[in-house]
Scaffold this motif. Structure first.
Motif, PDB file in Angstrom:
ATOM      1  N   UNK B  41       0.833  -1.204   0.000  1.00  0.00           N
ATOM      2  CA  UNK B  41       0.000   0.000   0.000  1.00  0.00           C
ATOM      3  C   UNK B  41       0.873   1.261   0.000  1.00  0.00           C
ATOM      4  N   UNK B  42       1.895   1.269   0.854  1.00  0.00           N
ATOM      5  CA  UNK B  42       2.763   2.444   0.950  1.00  0.00           C
ATOM      6  C   UNK B  42       3.505   2.697  -0.358  1.00  0.00           C
ATOM      7  N   UNK B  43       4.016   1.625  -0.952  1.00  0.00           N
ATOM      8  CA  UNK B  43       4.793   1.778  -2.182  1.00  0.00           C
ATOM      9  C   UNK B  43       3.895   2.182  -3.346  1.00  0.00           C
ATOM     10  N   UNK B  44       2.698   1.624  -3.385  1.00  0.00           N
ATOM     11  CA  UNK B  44       1.728   1.980  -4.418  1.00  0.00           C
ATOM     12  C   UNK B  44       1.433   3.482  -4.359  1.00  0.00           C
ATOM     13  N   UNK B  45       1.145   3.960  -3.149  1.00  0.00           N
ATOM     14  CA  UNK B  45       0.823   5.384  -2.988  1.00  0.00           C
ATOM     15  C   UNK B  45       2.035   6.258  -3.325  1.00  0.00           C
ATOM     16  N   UNK B  46       3.218   5.799  -2.940  1.00  0.00           N
ATOM     17  CA  UNK B  46       4.442   6.572  -3.226  1.00  0.00           C
ATOM     18  C   UNK B  46       4.659   6.682  -4.735  1.00  0.00           C
ATOM     19  N   UNK B  47       4.477   5.568  -5.453  1.00  0.00           N
ATOM     20  CA  UNK B  47       4.680   5.584  -6.906  1.00  0.00           C
ATOM     21  C   UNK B  47       3.638   6.481  -7.587  1.00  0.00           C
ATOM     22  N   UNK B  48       2.390   6.404  -7.114  1.00  0.00           N
ATOM     23  CA  UNK B  48       1.344   7.255  -7.701  1.00  0.00           C
ATOM     24  C   UNK B  48       1.698   8.728  -7.509  1.00  0.00           C
ATOM     25  N   UNK B  49       2.252   9.051  -6.335  1.00  0.00           N
ATOM     26  CA  UNK B  49       2.651  10.441  -6.078  1.00  0.00           C
ATOM     27  C   UNK B  49       3.811  10.869  -6.971  1.00  0.00           C
ATOM     28  N   UNK B  50       4.756   9.956  -7.179  1.00  0.00           N
ATOM     29  CA  UNK B  50       5.899  10.274  -8.052  1.00  0.00           C
ATOM     30  C   UNK B  50       5.391  10.612  -9.451  1.00  0.00           C
ATOM     31  N   UNK B  51       4.501   9.761  -9.975  1.00  0.00           N
ATOM     32  CA  UNK B  51       4.000   9.980 -11.338  1.00  0.00           C
ATOM     33  C   UNK B  51       3.210  11.291 -11.407  1.00  0.00           C
ATOM     34  N   UNK B  52       2.339  11.500 -10.398  1.00  0.00           N
ATOM     35  CA  UNK B  52       1.459  12.672 -10.449  1.00  0.00           C
ATOM     36  C   UNK B  52       2.194  13.973 -10.147  1.00  0.00           C
ATOM     37  N   UNK B  53       3.030  13.946  -9.099  1.00  0.00           N
ATOM     38  CA  UNK B  53       3.610  15.211  -8.626  1.00  0.00           C
ATOM     39  C   UNK B  53       5.047  15.440  -9.117  1.00  0.00           C
ATOM     40  N   UNK B  54       5.917  14.433  -8.999  1.00  0.00           N
ATOM     41  CA  UNK B  54       7.305  14.658  -9.404  1.00  0.00           C
ATOM     42  C   UNK B  54       7.419  14.715 -10.929  1.00  0.00           C
ATOM     43  N   UNK B  55       6.703  13.823 -11.612  1.00  0.00           N
ATOM     44  CA  UNK B  55       6.782  13.795 -13.083  1.00  0.00           C
ATOM     45  C   UNK B  55       5.673  14.609 -13.751  1.00  0.00           C
ATOM     46  N   UNK B  56       4.611  14.903 -12.996  1.00  0.00           N
ATOM     47  CA  UNK B  56       3.517  15.673 -13.581  1.00  0.00           C
ATOM     48  C   UNK B  56       2.738  14.904 -14.631  1.00  0.00           C
ATOM     49  N   UNK B  57       2.826  13.585 -14.604  1.00  0.00           N
ATOM     50  CA  UNK B  57       2.065  12.763 -15.556  1.00  0.00           C
ATOM     51  C   UNK B  57       2.842  11.506 -15.909  1.00  0.00           C
ATOM     52  N   UNK B  58       2.248  10.693 -16.743  1.00  0.00           N
ATOM     53  CA  UNK B  58       2.862   9.413 -17.101  1.00  0.00           C
ATOM     54  C   UNK B  58       3.939   9.595 -18.182  1.00  0.00           C
ATOM     55  N   UNK B  59       4.825   8.615 -18.250  1.00  0.00           N
ATOM     56  CA  UNK B  59       5.856   8.522 -19.295  1.00  0.00           C
ATOM     57  C   UNK B  59       6.845   9.691 -19.296  1.00  0.00           C
ATOM     58  N   UNK B  60       7.112  10.230 -18.124  1.00  0.00           N
ATOM     59  CA  UNK B  60       8.070  11.338 -18.034  1.00  0.00           C
ATOM     60  C   UNK B  60       9.399  10.907 -17.433  1.00  0.00           C
ATOM     61  N   UNK B  61       9.498   9.653 -17.015  1.00  0.00           N
ATOM     62  CA  UNK B  61      10.753   9.179 -16.421  1.00  0.00           C
ATOM     63  C   UNK B  61      10.523   7.846 -15.739  1.00  0.00           C
ATOM     64  N   UNK B  62      11.612   7.306 -15.179  1.00  0.00           N
ATOM     65  CA  UNK B  62      11.544   5.988 -14.548  1.00  0.00           C
ATOM     66  C   UNK B  62      11.388   6.088 -13.041  1.00  0.00           C
ATOM     67  N   UNK B  63      10.981   4.963 -12.469  1.00  0.00           N
ATOM     68  CA  UNK B  63      10.985   4.801 -11.015  1.00  0.00           C
ATOM     69  C   UNK B  63      11.909   3.623 -10.715  1.00  0.00           C
ATOM     70  N   UNK B  64      12.929   3.872  -9.914  1.00  0.00           N
ATOM     71  CA  UNK B  64      13.862   2.806  -9.528  1.00  0.00           C
ATOM     72  C   UNK B  64      13.580   2.404  -8.089  1.00  0.00           C
ATOM     73  N   UNK B  65      13.467   1.119  -7.871  1.00  0.00           N
ATOM     74  CA  UNK B  65      13.121   0.603  -6.543  1.00  0.00           C
ATOM     75  C   UNK B  65      14.218  -0.327  -6.068  1.00  0.00           C
ATOM     76  N   UNK B  66      14.562  -0.223  -4.817  1.00  0.00           N
ATOM     77  CA  UNK B  66      15.513  -1.167  -4.216  1.00  0.00           C
ATOM     78  C   UNK B  66      14.940  -1.626  -2.878  1.00  0.00           C
TER      79      UNK B  66
END
Lengths: 110, 141
Positions: B41-66
């Motif tokens: 749940x936490x990671x899902x919400x974090x990724x959604x925030x990255x796409x929406x807020x950091x990238x401002x939409x889809x297909x603007x960059x990658x998400x790297x997870x470790x």
């Protein structure tokens, strides 16, 4: 996520199957909006087969609940899984939605 | 357990891969189903925030997870190359007492805070780094 809708008694029953997250919530929101626009404002959302829900799914549900309440309708939830219940509880939404243990009871409540 | 890594493009339909990746890491590290769900749940919400807020939409960059496990602790690091977005700067939504004040914006961040033991954010010239930590319940004090 699969969505199926049918009429049961005085309610429209929307049954979801699968995962409601950022990728699929727009489909849920648009299916719910279509119901409301068709004057189907007594809605039961059957969550028995929803394996996972994030805040994106809650957003679609809350915006629909607000829309139907404005016209004296309601969006009632049926048989949420323990994980979906946990998400509703984390969000503080358990007192906002009427939640029923099964679809029959939810439909019968209208 | 060695560190596991995954990179996906910043699209909502790729977030489930990140969730599955994190759940696998949590389960293999001995976290129970409820704890693994909370990590998802936490990671899902974090990724959604990255796409929406950091990238401002889809297909603007990658998400790297470790994912790294040590001493009953799962450390999940998410990196993106978007605009600075500090989740910690967003306050929790107020408690919901009626439908009128039910605001869903900011709820994802509230979930992250509630289900994880810690969350830290940093930003540099290359992008954002968010570190989420979950400890096994038997290790909680």
């Amino acid at each position: 996520m699969d969505i199926s809708t049918n009429e049961e008694g005085r309610a429209s029953v929307m049954k979801l199957n699968g995962r409601v997250d950022s990728a699929t919530a727009p489909d849920l929101e648009s299916a719910l909006k279509k119901l409301v626009e068709g004057d189907k404002t007594r809605i039961v959302l059957d969550l028995a087969d929803v394996e996972y829900m994030s805040s994106a799914g809650l957003r679609a549900m809350v915006s629909t609940l607000k829309a139907v309440k404005r016209v004296n309708g309601d969006l009632r939830l049926a048989s949420p899984s323990p994980r979906v219940e946990e998400v509703l509880r984390l969000a503080g939404l358990t007192s906002i939605f009427s939640i029923y243990p099964n679809q029959k009871d939810a439909v019968g409540s209208f | 357990m060695p560190e596991r890594r995954l990179i996906v493009s910043g699209r909502y339909d790729r977030v489930k891969e990140v969730c599955d990746f994190v759940v696998r890491a949590a389960e293999e590290a001995g976290f129970d189903e409820s704890e693994a769900f909370q990590c998802q749940l936490a990671v899902d919400e974090a990724c959604a925030n990255i796409i929406e807020h950091a990238y401002g939409g889809e297909d603007q960059g990658d998400i790297a997870v470790a994912c790294e496990v040590s001493d009953g602790e799962l450390r999940i690091t998410l990196r993106d190359s978007g605009l600075p977005f500090d989740p910690q700067s967003v306050p929790d939504p107020p408690p919901i007492t009626s439908l009128d004040d039910a605001r869903i914006g900011g709820l994802g961040l509230a979930f992250m805070r509630k289900v994880m033991n810690s969350m830290s954010y940093s930003s540099d010239g290359d992008g954002n780094t968010l570190v989420l930590i979950k400890r096994k319940s038997t290790h909680e004090t």
